[in-house]
Scaffold this motif. Structure first.
Motif, PDB file in Angstrom:
ATOM      1  N   LEU A   4       0.844  -1.181   0.000  1.00 31.02           N
ATOM      2  CA  LEU A   4       0.000   0.000   0.000  1.00 31.02           C
ATOM      3  C   LEU A   4       0.883   1.235   0.000  1.00 31.02           C
ATOM      4  O   LEU A   4       1.902   1.275   0.692  1.00 31.02           O
ATOM      5  N   GLN A   5       0.491   2.243  -0.736  1.00 30.67           N
ATOM      6  CA  GLN A   5       1.212   3.505  -0.755  1.00 30.67           C
ATOM      7  C   GLN A   5       0.279   4.585  -0.253  1.00 30.67           C
ATOM      8  O   GLN A   5      -0.775   4.849  -0.838  1.00 30.67           O
ATOM      9  N   ILE A   6       0.635   5.220   0.880  1.00 30.65           N
ATOM     10  CA  ILE A   6      -0.152   6.325   1.415  1.00 30.65           C
ATOM     11  C   ILE A   6       0.798   7.498   1.617  1.00 30.65           C
ATOM     12  O   ILE A   6       1.717   7.424   2.445  1.00 30.65           O
ATOM     13  N   ASN A   7       0.562   8.559   0.870  1.00 33.50           N
ATOM     14  CA  ASN A   7       1.501   9.685   0.832  1.00 33.50           C
ATOM     15  C   ASN A   7       2.891   9.149   0.489  1.00 33.50           C
ATOM     16  O   ASN A   7       3.036   8.371  -0.435  1.00 33.50           O
ATOM     17  N   LEU A  92      -1.920   8.620   8.614  1.00 33.77           N
ATOM     18  CA  LEU A  92      -2.025   7.672   7.495  1.00 33.77           C
ATOM     19  C   LEU A  92      -3.389   6.998   7.482  1.00 33.77           C
ATOM     20  O   LEU A  92      -3.998   6.827   6.419  1.00 33.77           O
ATOM     21  N   GLU A  95      -6.028   9.441   6.338  1.00 35.75           N
ATOM     22  CA  GLU A  95      -5.904   9.691   4.901  1.00 35.75           C
ATOM     23  C   GLU A  95      -6.574   8.591   4.096  1.00 35.75           C
ATOM     24  O   GLU A  95      -7.161   8.836   3.038  1.00 35.75           O
ATOM     25  N   ASN A  96      -6.517   7.372   4.599  1.00 41.48           N
ATOM     26  CA  ASN A  96      -7.051   6.205   3.876  1.00 41.48           C
ATOM     27  C   ASN A  96      -8.525   5.947   4.153  1.00 41.48           C
ATOM     28  O   ASN A  96      -9.260   5.534   3.257  1.00 41.48           O
ATOM     29  N   ASN A  97      -8.967   6.169   5.384  1.00 43.67           N
ATOM     30  CA  ASN A  97     -10.264   5.655   5.826  1.00 43.67           C
ATOM     31  C   ASN A  97     -11.442   6.548   5.449  1.00 43.67           C
ATOM     32  O   ASN A  97     -11.309   7.756   5.292  1.00 43.67           O
TER      33      ASN A  97
END
Length: 326
Positions: A4-7, A92, A95-97
C-alpha cells in the motif's frame, strides 16, 4: 501480495519475510502480553490483510479490513520514537479511511498505554496531543503460574483434577507426543473438522453466522501453523488415542519467563482431554523451556470463554487498550 502507498509511506505485506524485522523491534520489549509476537499475529491474519512499515524507527503494524486501515499493535520501538510515530500513523489511517471510527490502535499493552499517557502529561505540547485521543480499556490477557497448572492443588481445582483422572482411567492407552507436522498434520485436520461439526450441533441458530466467520479464520490459522511450524519456532503437543489425534495444543515463548497458548483443540467426546493436555503442556513448558508463567490470551469478549479462563484462577490479568482519535 501487493503493498500500500499512502503519501510518501510504503506499507509492505505482513508475511513471513516480515518476521526478522518485527522480531528485531520486539526484542526491545519485555512484555507478557500474548499479542506481541510475530507468530500470534501471522497465524490469525487472513491473506492480504496485514501490512507494516518502519516509521520513525518503529515497527508499525496495520490491518486492512474492507478497505479501512487500523493498527493491530501500537508502534514498537523506543519511547520517544513511539510518540512521534503514533501521530504519523493516525494521519495515514485518516488519509485512507472513509470514517473516523475505523481509525484506531488495538491491543495496546497496559505498560505502553501508561508510558504514552504519562509522557503526554509531562509537557504542554504532548498534553495537547493527548486531548486529541481517547484511550479505552478493552480486553485482558489471562496469565497463570505454571506450578498452579501442574499441581492443581486445593478445592478450587478439584473439578479439574477429577476430569484429568477420569480421562486417564477411561483412556489408559493414551500417548502424549511432541507435535510433528510430518506425522500429525492429517490427524490434526481431521480433529479440527470433527470439532467444527460437533460444535455446530449445539450452536444456537442466531450464532451460526458469527461462528462460521470465526471458524474460517481458525482453519486458516491451523493450516498456517502446520505449514510454517518450524519457521515460527512454535511448541506443540498432541494427544493420541488408539492411533488418532484427539487433542493438540500449540504455543510459543513470549519472553524468558512466559509462554503462550495460541491454538488448542480437543475432541468433545473425550472427557477430560482439554484439562489433561493443558496440564501436560504446562509441564513441558516448565521442564524443557524454563517457563514460570503461561498466557492463554484474552476471551475475545465471550462470556463462556471468560468463565473457562477464570476457572483456572489466573495469577495476573493484563489489561489491553484501544486508542482512538477524537
Amino acid at each position: 501480495m501487493s503493498f500500500l502507498q499512502i503519501n510518501q509511506y510504503e506499507l509492505l505485506p505482513f508475511d513471513l519475510a516480515a518476521k526478522p524485522t518485527m522480531d528485531r523491534y520486539l526484542a526491545s520489549l519485555n512484555l507478557d502480553t500474548s499479542d506481541y509476537t510475530f507468530a500470534a499475529n501471522y497465524l490469525w491474519l487472513s491473506g492480504g490483510s496485514g501490512f507494516y512499515s518502519v516509521i520513525e524507527n518503529t515497527f508499525c503494524f496495520f490491518l486492512l479490513t474492507n478497505g479501512e486501515l487500523s493498527m493491530l499493535l501500537p508502534p514498537i520501538g523506543k519511547q520517544d520514537d513511539v510518540i512521534k510515530a503514533i501521530t504519523i500513523c493516525f494521519n495515514l489511517m485518516e488519509e485512507n479511511n472513509s470514517a473516523q471510527i475505523y481509525t484506531k490502535i488495538d491491543y495496546v499493552d497496559e505498560f505502553i498505554a501508561s508510558v504514552f499517557v504519562n509522557e503526554l502529561e509531562e509537557g504542554a505540547e504532548l498534553f495537547d496531543l493527548l486531548e486529541d485521543y481517547v484511550i479505552e480499556r478493552t480486553l485482558v490477557d489471562y496469565v497463570y503460574d505454571c506450578v498452579d497448572l501442574i499441581e492443581l492443588k486445593g478445592n478450587a481445582f478439584s473439578a479439574k483434577r477429577n476430569e484429568i483422572n477420569k480421562f486417564k482411567r477411561i483412556n489408559p492407552s493414551y500417548e502424549v507426543d511432541i507435535l510433528d507436522t510430518n506425522r500429525h498434520t492429517p490427524g490434526i485436520m481431521e480433529l479440527l473438522n470433527k470439532w467444527i461439526s460437533d460444535r455446530m450441533k449445539y450452536l444456537p441458530v442466531e450464532q451460526t453466522e458469527a461462528f462460521l466467520d470465526g471458524i474460517h479464520s481458525e482453519r486458516i490459522a491451523v493450516k498456517r501453523m502446520l505449514n510454517d511450524y518450524e519457521k515460527l519456532n512454535l511448541i506443540g503437543l498432541v494427544i493420541i488415542i488408539d492411533g488418532k489425534v484427539k487433542g493438540f495444543t500449540v504455543g510459543e515463548k513470549i519472553n524468558v519467563d512466559t509462554a503462550s497458548v495460541i491454538i488448542e483443540k480437543t475432541d468433545f467426546d473425550i472427557l477430560g482431554c482439554a484439562q489433561f493436555i493443558f496440564r501436560e503442556f504446562a509441564k513441558k513448558l516448565a521442564a524443557e523451556y524454563g517457563v514460570s508463567h503461561i498466557n492463554v490470551g484474552d476471551d475475545m469478549g465471550f462470556e463462556n470463554l471468560k468463565k473457562v479462563k477464570m476457572s483456572y484462577r489466573p495469577s495476573k490479568l493484563i489489561p489491553k487498550y484501544t486508542i482512538y482519535k477524537r
